[in-house]
Design an enzyme around this catalytic site. Sequence first.
Site, short mmCIF file in Angstrom:
data_model
loop_
_atom_site.label_atom_id
_atom_site.label_comp_id
_atom_site.label_asym_id
_atom_site.label_seq_id
_atom_site.Cartn_x
_atom_site.Cartn_y
_atom_site.Cartn_z
N ASP A 99 -30.02 123.43 -41.33
CA ASP A 99 -28.52 123.28 -41.02
C ASP A 99 -28.18 121.74 -40.31
OD1 ASP A 99 -29.84 123.11 -38.68
OD2 ASP A 99 -29.42 125.17 -37.96
N GLU A 121 -34.67 127.96 -45.84
CA GLU A 121 -34.27 128.42 -44.59
C GLU A 121 -32.76 128.79 -44.72
OE1 GLU A 121 -35.34 126.88 -40.26
OE2 GLU A 121 -33.34 126.92 -40.47
N GLU A 135 -23.98 123.02 -36.70
CA GLU A 135 -25.05 123.59 -37.74
C GLU A 135 -24.77 124.76 -38.38
OE1 GLU A 135 -25.75 122.64 -34.59
OE2 GLU A 135 -27.10 120.97 -34.97
N HIS A 212 -31.54 119.51 -26.44
CA HIS A 212 -30.65 118.66 -27.03
C HIS A 212 -29.33 118.98 -27.80
CE1 HIS A 212 -32.39 120.46 -30.60
NE2 HIS A 212 -31.57 119.84 -31.31
N ARG A 214 -25.99 119.81 -29.09
CA ARG A 214 -24.30 119.23 -28.84
C ARG A 214 -23.46 120.04 -27.99
NH1 ARG A 214 -25.29 116.20 -33.23
NH2 ARG A 214 -23.83 114.36 -33.59
N HIS A 245 -35.32 114.33 -26.09
CA HIS A 245 -34.81 113.84 -27.29
C HIS A 245 -34.30 112.52 -27.05
CE1 HIS A 245 -31.85 113.86 -30.53
NE2 HIS A 245 -32.42 114.82 -31.07
C1 UD1 Z 1 -29.66 116.31 -35.29
C2 UD1 Z 1 -29.18 117.70 -35.83
C3 UD1 Z 1 -29.50 118.92 -35.34
C4 UD1 Z 1 -30.99 119.26 -35.17
C5 UD1 Z 1 -31.36 117.91 -34.20
C6 UD1 Z 1 -32.86 118.12 -34.43
C7 UD1 Z 1 -26.92 117.34 -36.85
C8 UD1 Z 1 -25.55 117.14 -37.11
N1 UD1 Z 1 -27.55 117.61 -36.06
O1 UD1 Z 1 -29.24 116.40 -33.99
O2 UD1 Z 1 -28.85 120.07 -36.17
O3 UD1 Z 1 -30.98 120.29 -34.31
O4 UD1 Z 1 -31.25 116.66 -35.09
O5 UD1 Z 1 -33.59 117.14 -33.40
O6 UD1 Z 1 -27.63 117.14 -38.33
N2 UD1 Z 1 -31.68 109.19 -32.01
C9 UD1 Z 1 -32.53 108.03 -31.97
N3 UD1 Z 1 -33.93 108.09 -32.47
C10 UD1 Z 1 -34.07 109.28 -33.03
C11 UD1 Z 1 -33.29 110.39 -33.16
C12 UD1 Z 1 -32.08 110.19 -32.78
O7 UD1 Z 1 -32.46 107.06 -31.12
O8 UD1 Z 1 -35.41 109.41 -33.95
C13 UD1 Z 1 -30.57 109.10 -31.05
C14 UD1 Z 1 -29.34 108.21 -31.79
O9 UD1 Z 1 -28.74 107.32 -30.72
C15 UD1 Z 1 -28.63 109.12 -32.68
C16 UD1 Z 1 -28.68 110.30 -31.55
O10 UD1 Z 1 -29.85 110.35 -31.22
O11 UD1 Z 1 -27.38 108.53 -32.68
C17 UD1 Z 1 -28.26 111.65 -32.15
O12 UD1 Z 1 -28.65 111.93 -33.35
P1 UD1 Z 1 -27.99 113.10 -34.36
O13 UD1 Z 1 -28.81 113.25 -35.75
O14 UD1 Z 1 -26.46 112.66 -34.81
O15 UD1 Z 1 -28.04 114.41 -33.66
P2 UD1 Z 1 -29.02 115.40 -33.06
O16 UD1 Z 1 -28.78 115.61 -31.71
O17 UD1 Z 1 -30.31 114.52 -33.06
N1 UDP Z 2 -40.86 118.93 -31.33
C1 UDP Z 2 -41.92 118.02 -31.60
N2 UDP Z 2 -41.91 117.28 -30.67
C2 UDP Z 2 -40.94 117.23 -29.37
C3 UDP Z 2 -40.04 118.39 -29.36
C4 UDP Z 2 -40.02 119.30 -30.45
O1 UDP Z 2 -42.34 117.60 -32.52
O2 UDP Z 2 -41.13 116.46 -28.38
C5 UDP Z 2 -40.73 119.73 -32.62
C6 UDP Z 2 -40.80 121.27 -32.51
O3 UDP Z 2 -42.16 121.73 -32.59
C7 UDP Z 2 -40.15 121.67 -33.77
C8 UDP Z 2 -38.99 120.92 -34.06
O4 UDP Z 2 -39.65 119.57 -33.23
O5 UDP Z 2 -40.82 122.04 -34.77
C9 UDP Z 2 -37.76 121.22 -33.20
O6 UDP Z 2 -36.84 120.17 -33.72
P1 UDP Z 2 -35.67 119.99 -32.76
O7 UDP Z 2 -35.69 120.87 -31.30
O8 UDP Z 2 -35.41 118.81 -32.43
O9 UDP Z 2 -34.64 120.61 -33.78
P2 UDP Z 2 -34.02 121.90 -34.09
O10 UDP Z 2 -35.24 122.86 -34.35
O11 UDP Z 2 -33.35 122.63 -32.91
O12 UDP Z 2 -33.04 121.81 -35.20
#
Ligand code: UD1
Ligand code: UDP
Length: 374
Positions: A99, A121, A135, A212, A214, A245
């Site tokens: 998603d 999925e 999502e 994490h 939104r 996160h």
């Molecule tokens: C995204 C996904 C969410 C998923 C999550 C898993 C979308 C819209 N959201 O949300 O479904 O649950 O990933 O973690 O697709 N950032 C870093 N380094 C990283 C990753 C993120 O610095 O490696 C920071 C950046 O500032 C970035 C912000 O996190 O702009 C948000 O990342 P984004 O992918 O937009 O949203 P997530 O909340 O991570």
């Molecule tokens: N995870 C990880 N390190 C962390 C937190 C989570 O490797 O510090 C793994 C967790 O085991 C799971 C995945 O990340 O498999 C979940 O990712 P996240 O919670 O970011 O996204 P979501 O599943 O909510 O989309």
Amino acid sequence: MRNPIRVAVVCGTRPDAIKMAPVVRALRQHERFEVRLIATGQHREMLDQVLRLFGLRPDADLNIMTAHQTLTEITLRALEGLDRLLRESPVDVVLAQGDTTTTFVAALAAFYHKIPFGHVEAGLRTYDKYQPFPEEMNRRLTAPIAEFHFAPTETARRNLLQEHIPAERIWVTGNTGIDAVLWVANQPYEADDPMLQRALAHTGRLILLTTHRRENWGAPMANIARAARTLLDRFDDLILLLPMHRNPRVRETLLEILGDHPRALLTEPLDYAPFVHAMRRADLILTDSGGVQEEAPAFGKPILVLRSTTERPEGVEAGAAKLVGTDTERIVAEATRLLTDPDAYAQMARAVNPYGDGHAAERIRDILWQERLR
Ligand code: UD1
Ligand code: UDP
């Protein structure tokens, strides 16, 4: 002799990589598939951590992430990049999971090129457009585009049928995330991070917290952090492990409320292997994560879900997970009950695995092969 089936596997975020890694591996074990791994780079460090663990290197990386990126920016940058890659190197099928915005955009880009899209999925739903946001709509918009719907569970299959997806295009495969977690859990592991070593060696109780989403940014996340702090103050044998996160909006809130507590271990996101071992060590898991909701029950860990609704009802139905929302008092009350009532704890701590048996990726590969695209 037929040509190989050219598959583009697209991932962008941490969970995309975790759930698609087993699929890439399974396809690469079969000589008839030619696999191209495309990273959008929606996440950077958190994506790279996972790819490294699974020994995967993207064949193309769009590297789109910026700090404070908006949904529109992710969509535009990923769509433009994927469009170019699919034009330059055509494939027979595009695959992505779940998603995330990377996944929705991968489906859209495939559609514009009239390339069949396989949704790993598929079929998870809350039927509430804004929960989780974005999502729920990413999944729902992906479904009518997809030609292959790999549903993890029967519930997901029923959701898709209700939306008039033809029964013969849906396969119940289990969730590839369970393939990944079981693989990692079976690898030898030794903690090297000092914070994690402290958590794993702790003789009292351990709560593992991740948040994490939104829709939890701001006040709900502050409520969650306050609940964790209250629990630490109430139980002096307790420590909290909180891999944060990387999103600055998430960190600000968590650091402000929990940063100075001596028994709150606030860490960088853990690599997937250490995180899995932390789950196994934890006495209780609090999370708003989708993936963690699937993984924790496999280890018999009670899990309190920090959301008001979930597209993963199976864990709740099995009694391993409970939806508690983001109200501080409710979280404290539910966690306190589990930390003080051994019967309540034991009732939730039965290992169940409604999400898969660890062989989903092989099924997906075999289905793609049987359906031979040309
Ligand atoms: C995204 C996904 C969410 C998923 C999550 C898993 C979308 C819209 N959201 O949300 O479904 O649950 O990933 O973690 O697709 N950032 C870093 N380094 C990283 C990753 C993120 O610095 O490696 C920071 C950046 O500032 C970035 C912000 O996190 O702009 C948000 O990342 P984004 O992918 O937009 O949203 P997530 O909340 O991570
Ligand atoms: N995870 C990880 N390190 C962390 C937190 C989570 O490797 O510090 C793994 C967790 O085991 C799971 C995945 O990340 O498999 C979940 O990712 P996240 O919670 O970011 O996204 P979501 O599943 O909510 O989309």
